[in-house]
Enzyme design. Structure first.
Site, PDB file in Angstrom:
ATOM      1  CB  SER A  86      -0.969   0.003   1.184  1.00 26.41           C
ATOM      2  OG  SER A  86      -1.942  -0.987   0.979  1.00 26.41           O
ATOM      3  CE  LYS A 129      -8.931  -5.650   5.071  1.00 29.01           C
ATOM      4  NZ  LYS A 129      -9.159  -6.267   3.759  1.00 29.01           N
ATOM      5  CG  ASP A 152     -10.970  -5.111   0.469  1.00 29.90           C
ATOM      6  OD1 ASP A 152      -9.984  -4.546  -0.040  1.00 29.90           O
ATOM      7  OD2 ASP A 152     -10.951  -5.592   1.618  1.00 29.90           O
ATOM      8  CB  ALA A 197     -16.939 -17.427   5.569  1.00 31.02           C
ATOM      9  N   GLY A 198     -13.917 -15.319   5.607  1.00 27.71           N
ATOM     10  CA  GLY A 198     -13.186 -14.396   6.471  1.00 27.71           C
ATOM     11  C   GLY A 198     -13.480 -12.957   6.080  1.00 27.71           C
TER      12      GLY A 198
END
Ligand code: NDP
Length: 289
Positions: free
Chosen positions: A30, A79, A116, A142-143
């Protein structure tokens, strides 16, 4: 990258501060991506990588704000903590419960967004020119990453989504959170052999980082199916090799998503979306080297 700005005795020029928070964070692309965007768009900024555990994150975010921080990207495992730290949320962060972009408001509170899903859709639709509409979709995992992109995929017009996760309870919780029972279902991982064929298979697991194979049948691919791995570099080798062997029509890794989600964050902070192609090509050359 930028010359140090000149200062005068009366009014020192302050460079706007941005950062990415995560743990680990040293590997993050990033800072390089945002510095390249900033240079191309003639925006003066400082962009750092800040390591923080979930327990440390609120204190480090507050310190960043006190030091003049205006916005930050948020990555694993922060997050959910970032979502909690924000007073207000954009639609995708609200719906997913996870934030990857936080922006400091004039009153000192934080606003959370999630770019995202928009990044994933932009990479598929604009860079690869593939239409998501009407696709029967399988999401593996499923994270936080799967959680972040479901609402954007639904908005982009996929026909339906089946979520399969190694730990099935997390898939059920994610489907419940999205709250579209007519379009979003779950399947047991072991039952995927009988689940039929999909037009779009999205790998949102982190299995590739450990070099683990997913052990899935080729029958999951419908003719001309899109196989997309959110991972890139070495972590994408296993899934993309499997998808090519299974003759998926299009096989794509997550490098473009990485650049596109960053461009969405840049747009939120600086009011314009940078040209992503030069940065994508630069990173592609670096990951191939
Ligand atoms: P999380 O740690 O939140 O979730 C990991 C997911 O992978 C869980 O569903 C987990 O299942 C599953 N998983 C891990 N190992 C295995 C395995 N051996 N077999 C099957 N399933 C497995 O990570 P995120 O969701 O945040 O990220 C997922 C991946 O996506 C990461 O590799 C990340 O780098 C990538 N990513 C890429 C982005 C981009 O811009 N290209 C953006 C965001 C993420 P379980 O619940 O059973 O543990």
């Amino acid at each position: 990258m930028f010359e140090k700005p000149e200062t005068t005795a009366e009014a020192p020029i302050e460079i706007a501060r941005y950062a990415v928070f995560g743990q680990p964070i040293a590997h993050s692309r990033s800072p390089a991506i945002h510095r390249m965007f900033a240079q191309a768009e003639h925006v003066a900024l400082r962009y750092d990588a800040i390591e923080a555990s979930p327990a440390e994150f609120p204190r480090k975010l507050a310190q960043f704000a006190a030091d003049g921080g205006r916005g930050a990207n948020i990555t694993l495992p922060l997050k959910s903590a970032a979502h909690v730290a924000c007073r207000t949320h954009g639609a995708h962060a609200q719906r997913s419960g996870v934030a990857n972009t936080v922006t400091r408001r004039d009153d000192g509170t934080w606003h959370g967004d999630n770019t995202d899903g928009l990044g994933l859709v932009a990479d598929i639709a604009e860079r690869h020119r593939l239409d998501l509409r009407g696709r029967r979709t399988l999401v593996l995992g499923a994270g936080g990453a799967a959680q972040a992109v479901l609402s954007a995929l639904l908005e982009a017009g996929v026909e339906s989504i089946v979520i399969a996760n190694r730990t099935p309870e997390r898939a059920d919780a994610l489907a419940d959170r999205i709250g579209e029972p007519s379009r979003v279902h779950t399947a047991y991982w072991d039952a995927l052999r009988d689940a039929g064929a999909f037009d779009f298979v999205l790998n949102a697991t982190s299995a590739g980082h450990a070099g683990s194979a997913l052990d899935l049948p080729f029958s999951l691919f419908a003719p001309r199916a899109l196989a997309y791995d959110m991972n890139y570099g070495k972590a994408a080798i296993g899934f993309t090799a499997w998808a090519r062997a299974g003759e998926a029509g299009h096989v794509v890794d997550g490098l473009g998503m990485l650049v596109e989600q960053a461009a969405e964050s840049f747009r939120i902070w600086h009011g314009r979306r940078p040209d992503t192609e030069p940065v994508y090509q630069q990173l592609r050359r670096e990951t191939a080297a």
